[in-house]
Design an enzyme around this catalytic site. Structure first.
Site, PDB file in Angstrom:
ATOM      1  N   ASN A 318      38.405  39.878  44.481  1.00 33.39           N
ATOM      2  CA  ASN A 318      37.746  40.633  43.416  1.00 33.39           C
ATOM      3  C   ASN A 318      36.996  39.677  42.481  1.00 33.39           C
ATOM      4  OD1 ASN A 318      36.927  42.852  41.993  1.00 33.39           O
ATOM      5  ND2 ASN A 318      38.961  43.578  41.482  1.00 33.39           N
ATOM      6  N   HIS A 349      43.032  48.023  34.886  1.00 35.54           N
ATOM      7  CA  HIS A 349      43.410  48.714  36.113  1.00 35.54           C
ATOM      8  C   HIS A 349      44.052  50.070  35.833  1.00 35.54           C
ATOM      9  CE1 HIS A 349      42.821  44.842  38.248  1.00 35.54           C
ATOM     10  NE2 HIS A 349      42.651  45.615  39.306  1.00 35.54           N
TER      11      HIS A 349
END
Length: 463
Positions: A318, A349
């Site tokens: 990521n 998140h």
């Protein structure tokens, strides 16, 4: 999921068309901005229905902040509003989805838009509200000197190439792409006359797109064959725990973690291919003279699978989110940058407890791995066999440490996470704490305290 794949495949075709028929030589910047924005809005509505209103509300709220807030506070207000709205939506998911993700889950695009909003706000603050000597070299390069127009703003946040799965890119890079300066700027960094060229070459992304589509296809096959056959939940099955020795459980943990990766490889590589197909993502020329199209790549699979330390693994997984965390948090906070960056990552998140178990464990393991590397690695560099033995050992430990850390991220809830860590005897937590108690920790240089010009002045003084 079907909507996601359909939209991304349609976006891929639209991206090729966009590059060929609406390239900078065929259409004005305004037309390119408008097309990218309208198609992006259409994809959002098609995928998420009325839930897409959350994306548009957040975008317009922060457009108001960007135009009305004072420059010294623009990044703070934008950050608080964007992260606050995202967190409220994450909270609603707990009650709506109940630890599940439906096809109407809009949080993914909202997370990407939050990254872009805060990135632009920070870079606008750097460009207008700070002096050049206060900035690091990267902040100076990416600083935005003028507020964007509404069309530029909407295009950056809602363009069809990144609305569904990202990745986040820098505002100046995106505007240079729309205006046709993106590739040219990178090519000017190379002396082409020395390489025998009379004029600048015209690199095509077709090869890079085809290569990434092959990776996407392989990832999809692995997802369909492995992921569902090796569920993460099995590692806390009572019968499995009762009958399987500890070392075998560690081995199976590695297998199920590997099986969970292909869906991320698929989504991120396809998103990268979509941007490349539109002509976005050129990053220059490597040492061998090969054109590189990895400016927006979100992962480096080879470096992930061969990582010999926790830092290397994180930096190649990521990638664009890691860059965002560095630019809006790590480089700007005055204290505890590592811990605060991990906490921001968890908050971004969502609010599922498993995320916090993962990122808090990640802080501990990162600090322990850093201490081991700084104190022990020099003793293994004296010979090739010692270095090879060190690399093999650290590869095994790194891969198992990552598996141990990310398992709660997949499990989400508290009860299975505690059950998992109990079955693992909390061994990574205990070992990390022992390492931090025994080995000295060297202070890390923090870029916020050493802007570009200040660092140069210090270097001159020391000489």
């Amino acid at each position: 999921q079907i909507n996601f794949v359909a939209c991304q495949l349609f976006a891929l075709l639209a991206a090729f068309w966009f590059r060929i028929y609406l390239g900078p030589s065929h259409a004005s910047s305004a037309v390119r901005h408008a097309f990218a924005t309208l198609f992006g809005i259409y994809f959002a509505v098609f995928c998420f229905g009325w839930y897409s209103i959350h994306l548009f509300v957040l975008v317009m709220m922060n457009y108001g902040i960007m135009n009305m807030a004072s420059i010294p506070n623009i990044h703070r207000y934008s950050f608080v509003v964007a992260m606050g709205y995202l967190t409220l939506c994450h909270i609603s998911r707990i009650y709506i989805f109940h630890y599940g993700i439906l096809t109407t889950d809009f949080s993914g695009p909202l997370m990407i838009i939050t990254q872009k909003i805060t990135t632009l706000a920070c870079q606008l603050h750097d460009g207008i509200g700070r002096q050049a000597e206060e900035l690091t070299a990267e902040q100076n390069r990416l600083a935005v000197k003028t507020r964007p127009s509404l069309l530029e703003y909407l295009s950056y946040l809602l363009n069809f190439m990144s609305i569904i799965a990202g990745p986040c890119s820098n505002y100046k890079d995106y505007i240079a792409f729309i205006e046709g300066r993106h590739v040219h700027m990178k090519l000017l960094e190379v002396n082409w006359k020395q390489k025998g060229y009379d004029r600048l070459p015209d690199p095509s992304p077709t090869g890079a797109v085809m290569y990434k589509l092959c990776i996407t296809l392989v990832s999809l096959i692995l997802f369909l064959t492995l992921t569902k056959n090796f569920p993460m939940a099995y590692i806390i099955d009572n019968e499995f725990l009762d009958k399987t020795p500890f070392l075998s459980r560690l081995g199976y943990l590695y297998v199920v973690t590997q099986a969970a990766k292909p869906k991320y490889y698929f989504a991120w590589t396809l998103a990268d291919a979509v941007n490349n197909a539109a002509g976005y993502g050129f990053s220059g020329v490597d040492e061998r003279g090969t054109f590189r199209w990895d400016l927006l790549s979100n992962l480096n699979i080879w470096n992930i699978e061969t990582a010999t330390n926790f830092k290397m693994y994180i930096e190649n997984w990521n990638i664009q989110t890691a860059a965002w965390l560095k630019r809006v948090c790590y480089d700007r906070v005055p204290w505890y940058p590592t811990a605060l960056t991990f906490i921001l990552s968890a908050l971004w998140h969502g609010i599922y407890p498993g995320y916090y178990f993962t990122f808090l464990t990640g802080i501990l393991i990162t600090l322990a791995a850093r201490a081991i590397r700084n104190n022990c690695r020099p003793y293994f560099l004296s010979s090739v066999p010692l270095k090879m033995a060190y690399d093999v050992a650290t590869w095994v430990v790194t891969q198992l440490a990552v598996c141990y850390t990310v398992a709660p991220f997949v499990m989400l809830a508290v009860e299975p996470t505690i059950k998992f860590y109990k079955s693992m005897y909390f061994h990574m937590h205990i070992l990390s704490i022992l390492v931090l108690l025994v080995l000295p920790i060297r202070p890390q240089a923090h870029s916020i305290r050493k802007p570009q010009n200040q660092a140069m002045q210090n270097s001159v003084k020391s000489k």
